[in-house]
Design an enzyme around this catalytic site. Structure first.
Site, PDB file in Angstrom:
ATOM      1  N   LYS A 252       0.816  -1.211   0.000  1.00 18.83           N
ATOM      2  CA  LYS A 252       0.000   0.000   0.000  1.00 18.83           C
ATOM      3  C   LYS A 252       0.858   1.273   0.000  1.00 18.83           C
ATOM      4  O   LYS A 252       2.064   1.245   0.241  1.00 18.83           O
ATOM      5  CB  LYS A 252      -0.964  -0.013   1.184  1.00 18.83           C
ATOM      6  CG  LYS A 252      -2.149  -0.938   0.937  1.00 18.83           C
ATOM      7  CD  LYS A 252      -3.278  -0.698   1.911  1.00 18.83           C
ATOM      8  CE  LYS A 252      -4.547  -1.405   1.444  1.00 18.83           C
ATOM      9  NZ  LYS A 252      -5.659  -1.204   2.389  1.00 18.83           N
TER      10      LYS A 252
ATOM     11  N   ARG B 246      -4.688  -9.806   4.438  1.00 25.82           N
ATOM     12  CA  ARG B 246      -5.060  -9.748   3.015  1.00 25.82           C
ATOM     13  C   ARG B 246      -3.810  -9.378   2.221  1.00 25.82           C
ATOM     14  O   ARG B 246      -3.271  -8.283   2.377  1.00 25.82           O
ATOM     15  CB  ARG B 246      -6.170  -8.720   2.814  1.00 25.82           C
ATOM     16  CG  ARG B 246      -6.688  -8.601   1.385  1.00 25.82           C
ATOM     17  CD  ARG B 246      -7.826  -7.588   1.313  1.00 25.82           C
ATOM     18  NE  ARG B 246      -8.340  -7.472  -0.039  1.00 25.82           N
ATOM     19  CZ  ARG B 246      -7.866  -6.649  -0.956  1.00 25.82           C
ATOM     20  NH1 ARG B 246      -6.850  -5.841  -0.656  1.00 25.82           N
ATOM     21  NH2 ARG B 246      -8.392  -6.610  -2.166  1.00 25.82           N
TER      22      ARG B 246
END
Length: 286
Positions: free
Chosen positions: A221, A255
């Site tokens: 991210k 995840r």
């Protein structure tokens, strides 16, 4: 106890959720699993590497071309049905904020609805309750789907995360979702700047202390990229470091894009914490 699909997981049992994007413009793989066969190969590889959950998404999180509910369903529903047929024991999650899509994928065998946009469609929780599937309740800072935060501020970011996620979790139970099938997610990058996401990681133990299982979606991210000043393809090391910290603080579900590497990190942390014996123990014993 966390219960999803046919599986139950103990309190100290880390769980990997592998990402399979059914989008032509995903930020990390640029559509590598948009077509059926590469996507199914990705599922097979992820399961073989230790993923218990497959998270299927039909719309990329960031801004881009509009994707209607009908198009999102077209990308996901048939694929969910085929994954269910080929992998009867895997837990199938669908990353959606729309109740129409949630209903369609539950009809063909989804076990979990991953609502990354913080309950923007309240009917999604009702769908989860009606179908007896799990729900991920995420903090997104009240941002609208597929928008980026702009100069967002919190008096106390973790206090806001706890208020929102616990509130969504309690509402989910109230509308019929089994308590043992509800997870909370701090929503790294969603409605947050990099400092907010770092603080959310540092204080993750406060989420764990609520008693709800915590899911973290850290993989490659922007907060990792900005912290280390690395482009998308060079964020794996930072992601794995953040994964180790999150595991130490008690997060349960991860995840991820890199399943095998994450599995090793989680196993190592679990062994250091005393929750898992070494796979081999010969040194100093011969």
């Amino acid at each position: 106890m966390l219960r999803l699909g046919r599986r139950e997981f103990g309190a100290h049992e880390p769980v990997i959720m592998a990402i399979v994007n059914r989008t032509p413009d995903s930020f990390y793989d640029q559509g590598a699993t948009f077509r059926d066969e590469p996507a199914l190969a990705r599922v097979e590889q992820a399961v073989s590497e230790g993923a218990a959950i497959i998270d299927i998404g039909g719309v990329k999180a960031g801004p881009g071309e509009e994707v209607t509910a009908e198009e999102e369903a077209r990308r996901t529903v048939g694929f969910v049905a085929e994954v269910r047929r080929r992998f009867p024991d895997v837990i199938i999650s669908v990353d959606t904020w729309r109740h129409e899509v949630g209903e369609a994928v539950c009809d063909v065998g989804a076990d979990l609805l991953n609502d990354a946009w913080g309950g923007v469609d309240p009917q999604l929780a009702e769908v989860a309750g009606r179908y007896g599937v799990g729900l991920v309740c995420t903090h997104a800072g009240e941002t609208q789907p597929r928008t980026r935060p702009h100069r967002i501020a919190y008096d106390d970011v973790m206090a806001d995360i706890l208020r929102v996620t616990v509130g969504l979790a309690e509402r989910a139970v109230a509308v019929g979702v089994a308590r043992e099938s509800v997870l909370i997610d701090p929503g790294h990058d969603f409605g947050k700047n990099t400092r907010h996401s770092l603080e959310a990681t540092r204080r993750l133990g406060e989420m764990v202390d609520t008693g709800w299982p915590v899911l973290v979606s850290l993989s490659n991210k922007d907060f990792v990229g900005e912290t280390l000043d690395r482009p998308v393809k060079e964020r794996v090391v930072g992601t794995l470091a953040t994964t180790a910290v999150s595991a130490w603080l008690g997060a349960q579900v991860y995840r991820v894009h890199e399943v095998a590497e994450t599995r090793q990190v989680l196993d190592m942390v679990a062994s250091i914490a005393g929750h898992r014996p070494p796979a081999v123990a010969r040194r100093g014993l011969a």
